[in-house]
Design a protein around this motif. Structure first.
Motif, PDB file in Angstrom:
ATOM      1  N   ARG A 100       0.835  -1.212   0.000  1.00  9.78           N
ATOM      2  CA  ARG A 100       0.000   0.000   0.000  1.00  9.78           C
ATOM      3  C   ARG A 100       0.868   1.261   0.000  1.00  9.78           C
ATOM      4  NH1 ARG A 100      -4.207  -0.883   4.783  1.00  9.78           N
ATOM      5  NH2 ARG A 100      -5.174   1.018   3.917  1.00  9.78           N
ATOM      6  N   LEU A 101       1.983   1.212   0.711  1.00 11.79           N
ATOM      7  CA  LEU A 101       2.868   2.376   0.749  1.00 11.79           C
ATOM      8  C   LEU A 101       3.663   2.521  -0.546  1.00 11.79           C
ATOM      9  CD1 LEU A 101       4.110   2.290   4.457  1.00 11.79           C
ATOM     10  CD2 LEU A 101       2.409   3.806   3.428  1.00 11.79           C
ATOM     11  N   VAL A 102       3.975   1.416  -1.212  1.00  7.05           N
ATOM     12  CA  VAL A 102       4.583   1.503  -2.545  1.00  7.05           C
ATOM     13  C   VAL A 102       3.628   2.244  -3.478  1.00  7.05           C
ATOM     14  CG1 VAL A 102       5.209   0.178  -4.593  1.00  7.05           C
ATOM     15  CG2 VAL A 102       6.087  -0.512  -2.368  1.00  7.05           C
ATOM     16  N   SER A 103       2.353   1.880  -3.436  1.00  4.39           N
ATOM     17  CA  SER A 103       1.348   2.530  -4.266  1.00  4.39           C
ATOM     18  C   SER A 103       1.239   4.015  -3.951  1.00  4.39           C
ATOM     19  CB  SER A 103      -0.013   1.855  -4.060  1.00  4.39           C
ATOM     20  OG  SER A 103      -1.018   2.480  -4.814  1.00  4.39           O
TER      21      SER A 103
ATOM     22  N   PRO B 231      -1.049 -10.004  -3.403  1.00  6.65           N
ATOM     23  CA  PRO B 231      -1.434  -8.591  -3.446  1.00  6.65           C
ATOM     24  C   PRO B 231      -2.562  -8.247  -4.396  1.00  6.65           C
ATOM     25  CG  PRO B 231       0.523  -8.936  -4.763  1.00  6.65           C
ATOM     26  CD  PRO B 231       0.218 -10.265  -4.109  1.00  6.65           C
ATOM     27  N   THR B 232      -3.143  -9.218  -5.086  1.00  7.33           N
ATOM     28  CA  THR B 232      -4.128  -8.883  -6.113  1.00  7.33           C
ATOM     29  C   THR B 232      -5.348  -8.164  -5.544  1.00  7.33           C
ATOM     30  OG1 THR B 232      -5.055 -11.114  -5.937  1.00  7.33           O
ATOM     31  CG2 THR B 232      -3.418 -10.729  -7.665  1.00  7.33           C
ATOM     32  N   TYR B 233      -5.698  -8.416  -4.278  1.00  7.58           N
ATOM     33  CA  TYR B 233      -6.893  -7.784  -3.697  1.00  7.58           C
ATOM     34  C   TYR B 233      -6.722  -6.282  -3.487  1.00  7.58           C
ATOM     35  CZ  TYR B 233      -4.537  -7.856   0.899  1.00  7.58           C
ATOM     36  OH  TYR B 233      -3.662  -7.673   1.950  1.00  7.58           O
ATOM     37  N   LEU B 234      -5.499  -5.788  -3.597  1.00  6.61           N
ATOM     38  CA  LEU B 234      -5.259  -4.355  -3.434  1.00  6.61           C
ATOM     39  C   LEU B 234      -5.456  -3.580  -4.735  1.00  6.61           C
ATOM     40  CD1 LEU B 234      -2.109  -4.540  -1.136  1.00  6.61           C
ATOM     41  CD2 LEU B 234      -4.444  -3.965  -0.455  1.00  6.61           C
ATOM     42  N   TYR B 235      -5.567  -4.278  -5.855  1.00  2.00           N
ATOM     43  CA  TYR B 235      -5.840  -3.661  -7.161  1.00  2.00           C
ATOM     44  C   TYR B 235      -4.825  -2.566  -7.498  1.00  2.00           C
ATOM     45  CZ  TYR B 235     -10.171  -6.267  -6.978  1.00  2.00           C
ATOM     46  OH  TYR B 235     -11.084  -7.294  -6.915  1.00  2.00           O
ATOM     47  N   ILE B 236      -3.559  -2.875  -7.277  1.00  2.31           N
ATOM     48  CA  ILE B 236      -2.491  -1.921  -7.566  1.00  2.31           C
ATOM     49  C   ILE B 236      -1.949  -2.179  -8.968  1.00  2.31           C
ATOM     50  CG2 ILE B 236      -0.186  -1.150  -6.894  1.00  2.31           C
ATOM     51  CD1 ILE B 236      -0.900  -1.921  -4.002  1.00  2.31           C
TER      52      ILE B 236
END
Length: 247
Positions: free
Chosen positions: A161-164, A229-234
């Motif tokens: 999330r912080l990378v995004s 990580p797919t659930y974060l939709y990044i």
């Protein structure tokens, strides 16, 4: 620009320049709060929502004895209580975990955006759906993973999330949380978290020191935490590829 991190690098849901500019005009106030401050209380009537600009915030529920269970952690760029827009009241408290800066967006402005820009209304809805996806991942973490896996999963999720948000290089990031915070997030005791952190350090999976998290081999930590990580939709191929597929 206060909204620069909102929906940044989200797959299939980027804000156009004019949409971001419109959201900027919807901000009525910028507020700062010190750490450990309850900002929204369960049951209070709400006429505004908060966009987190800096710091970490949480949503939590207290049990009858006063012990706190964190049910969400928010990072810069999150609309912390956007779901309060249709609900007008929350069933949980919202608090700062660190010093935070938030943008206050009145619900009347969100209603105007809905009327003026239906496409943007869908993108605001998208943000609440990501929140729901994160909640499901948290349920999985608490229900199926052991202590080491829970902490590993949370650290991987926070890193992604912080990378995004542009606040992690994928290997290290600032995390102004305590071990007790991580215990409340992962449903563990403080003593247990201390043992887990020592284990992660000894296995060269993660070092958490002076609010700085270092992850030398993110894929190894992801495998240990069963983190996909797919659930974060990044919209980042390096994050979208799950290391679990290689196991």
């Amino acid at each position: 620009m206060f909204t620069e991190r909102f929906l940044r690098d989200k797959r299939g849901c980027r804000l156009e320049a004019h949409e971001r500019a419109r959201l900027e005009t919807a901000i009525r106030e910028i507020k700062t709060f010190p750490p450990r401050t309850t900002i929204v209380r369960a049951g209070d009537g709400l006429t505004q929502s908060l966009l987190l600009i800096e710091g970490f915030m949480s949503r939590y529920i207290d049990d009858r004895s006063g012990l706190r269970q964190l049910v969400a952690v928010h990072v810069p760029g999150d609309f912390v209580d956007l779901h309060a827009f249709p609900l007008k009241v929350l069933d949980h408290d919202v608090a700062s975990m660190t010093s935070v800066t938030v943008a206050v967006v009145p619900h009347s402005e969100l209603e105007a955006i809905e009327r003026e820009m239906p496409g943007m209304a869908r993108k605001l809805w998208f943000a609440t759906l990501i929140d729901a996806a994160i909640h499901r991942a948290w349920l999985f973490r608490l229900g199926r993973l052991d202590a080491v896996g829970r902490v590993a999963h949370f650290l991987c999720e926070t890193n992604a999330r912080l990378v995004s948000a542009g606040l992690s290089d994928g290997y290290r990031f600032a995390l102004g949380l305590t071990q007790n915070d991580i215990a409340e997030i992962c449903g563990l005791t403080n003593v247990h978290v201390n043992r887990v952190m020592r284990h992660l350090r000894e296995e060269s999976l993660c070092v958490f020191r002076s609010s700085l998290v270092e992850i030398p081999q993110p894929n190894r930590l992801a495998v240990r935490g069963q983190f996909d990580p797919t659930y974060l939709y990044i919209d980042d191929p390096a994050l979208t590829r799950s290391p679990l597929s290689k196991v």
